[in-house]
Every structure is written in C-alpha cells, then in structure tokens.
Design an enzyme around this catalytic site. Structure first.
Site, PDB file in Angstrom:
ATOM      1  N   ALA A 139       0.790  -1.232   0.000  1.00  0.00           N
ATOM      2  CA  ALA A 139       0.000   0.000   0.000  1.00  0.00           C
ATOM      3  C   ALA A 139       0.822   1.282   0.000  1.00  0.00           C
ATOM      4  O   ALA A 139       0.260   2.377  -0.144  1.00  0.00           O
ATOM      5  CB  ALA A 139      -0.925   0.001   1.225  1.00  0.00           C
ATOM      6  N   GLU A 140       2.149   1.182   0.158  1.00  0.00           N
ATOM      7  CA  GLU A 140       2.948   2.370   0.460  1.00  0.00           C
ATOM      8  C   GLU A 140       2.888   3.450  -0.609  1.00  0.00           C
ATOM      9  O   GLU A 140       2.729   4.641  -0.298  1.00  0.00           O
ATOM     10  CB  GLU A 140       4.409   1.952   0.701  1.00  0.00           C
ATOM     11  N   VAL A 141       3.057   3.094  -1.883  1.00  0.00           N
ATOM     12  CA  VAL A 141       3.093   4.120  -2.934  1.00  0.00           C
ATOM     13  C   VAL A 141       1.766   4.879  -2.990  1.00  0.00           C
ATOM     14  O   VAL A 141       1.744   6.097  -3.193  1.00  0.00           O
ATOM     15  CB  VAL A 141       3.438   3.487  -4.291  1.00  0.00           C
ATOM     16  N   ARG A 143       0.115   5.725  -0.600  1.00  0.00           N
ATOM     17  CA  ARG A 143       0.111   6.653   0.537  1.00  0.00           C
ATOM     18  C   ARG A 143       1.262   7.644   0.448  1.00  0.00           C
ATOM     19  O   ARG A 143       1.583   8.334   1.414  1.00  0.00           O
ATOM     20  CB  ARG A 143       0.194   5.863   1.836  1.00  0.00           C
TER      21      ARG A 143
END
Length: 248
Positions: A139-141, A143
């Site tokens: 999910a990082e990108v 966010r």
C-alpha cells in the site's frame, strides 16, 4: 509489554504477533522483538520450522499510524541527519531480514488484513499460506511512501518484475485467492483453517534434518547460479558426512 510471543511445540515453533486490538500494527518494538525471536530460534538446534502468524482478526495492518506522530518512528526518521535516518531504516529492515538467513523454513499463515508492512513481512517468509478472503496490498506508494522493508526484492523474485511493479505502483488490493493465483502465495485456504494448514505444512517440512533444510533453503534463495551451486555442494558434504558418521 511484549508485542509478540514465541511458542514451541516439538520441532515447529510459532512466532505470534500479539497486538490483536491494533490488528498487529507495526513499529520499532515489534521489529526489535522479531529480530530477537529470530536469533533465539536460530540458535535452538531443535527448531526445524517456524510458523509466523498474527493473533486476532488480522495478520498485520502495516505500520502503526502512531509512528507518524511526534516521537514516532517516521517522525524521527524525517528529522534525523541523513546517515542516522538510514541507520534507523536499516534497523527496521533487520526485523524482517533475519528470515532469509534463518536455518529453517518460515511459513506465514496470513488471514484478515496484510497490507503495507504487514504484507512485506509475509513476503519475507519462505512460504505463504493465505486465507482465501484475506486482503493483501503493497500500500505504500498509494500513501506517498516507498515499500522499504523488502517488497522491492521479494515481489520480483516471486512473481517477476512486471507484475511486481504493477502491485507496488498501483497499490491495488488482492484477495488471498487472487494472491495464490498470481503466485504470491503457495495456496489459499478457507479462513478458519489457515493456521492449521500452515502448521501442518511446517510439520511436514520439519520431518527433514535441520542441516538439509538449512542448506537447501540457503542454496535456493541465492540468486547467483555459481554461488547457489557452491552452497548446495557444501550442504551436501555436511549432510552426507552426517549420514555416514564421518567427521569433517
């Protein structure tokens, strides 16, 4: 208070993330305890396989949002000098990094939510058995961040560069069933059976001698062909000598 527990039952040990009320959200304490658990179990010659799971409704929801607050991990990283910031990130990475070097297979039993750092922890394991209705995402990108705990290494190794980039750059979610179809997990099973299935699989692996498991894992994880063959040869020598009672 500890945020994980280590359980032993014969040659199969369990590492249980133990923040069920927070969906096993992660931070420096969990990473530190994971490193310590890995060192403890690696030193125990009786352990031949490990199951890693989360207590409560989820495997791990990823980074604890409290780490964005003043005195939190990301706040400290952002305000540290470059060298110290890199050290802090490297220390976090070590919470997962021991798994690749462990002298036994580590099987992730994934249920509920495994997103961000939660999925990266599962990816660091040697094998993943997932609940078919689990939710998984890098999910990082999405966010505005980068997956820096291993997904950039582990995903391409598992599913190839193009598919790995797709999952990382889109931050899209998969069900456990979709993850298994994509090759991200060994298999998907009904949610109520995932821990039992992972444990049974680990018990099957643990029937083999620890030296054979350790060397076979090390050789298989080594991406360079010549080094992989060298590790396989060294392992074979140790195992054959052990079988025949020949000292090195």
């Amino acid at each position: 208070m500890s945020v994980l527990r280590v359980e032993r039952a014969g040659p199969v040990a369990r590492i249980v993330l133990d923040r069920p009320g927070r969906h096993n959200a992660q931070g420096p304490q969990l990473w530190s305890e994971l490193r310590a658990a890995g060192a403890e179990l690696s030193a125990d010659q009786d352990v031949r396989a490990v199951v890693l799971l989360g207590d409560g409704p989820s495997f791990s929801s990823g980074l604890d949002l409290a780490e964005l607050e003043p005195q939190g991990f990301l706040h400290r990283v952002a305000h540290a000098p470059d060298d110290r910031a890199q050290e802090l990130i490297a220390e976090a990475q070590q919470g997962f990094g021991w798994i690749a070097r462990a002298p036994f297979p580590v099987v992730a039993a994934v249920h509920g939510v495994a997103v961000g750092a939660g999925l990266q922890l599962a990816l660091a394991c040697d094998v993943r058995i997932v609940a078919d209705d689990a939710t998984l995402a890098v999910a990082e990108v999405g966010r505005g961040a980068v997956p820096d705990l291993g997904a950039t290494v582990d995903l391409p190794r598992l599913i190839g560069l193009e598919r790995a980039l797709d999952l990382i750059l889109t931050a899209r979610s998969l069900t456990g069933a979709q993850a298994a179809e994509l090759g991200l997990a060994l298999r998907a099973v009904p949610a109520g059976t995932v821990v039992a299935e992972a444990t049974a699989y680990a018990e099957t692996l643990a029937a083999a001698p620890r030296a054979a498991l350790a060397w076979a894992k090390a050789a298989t994880r080594e991406p360079d062909r010549e080094r992989s063959l060298r590790l396989a040869a060294l392992g074979q020598l140790e195992c054959v000598r052990g079988m025949l009672g020949v000292s090195g």
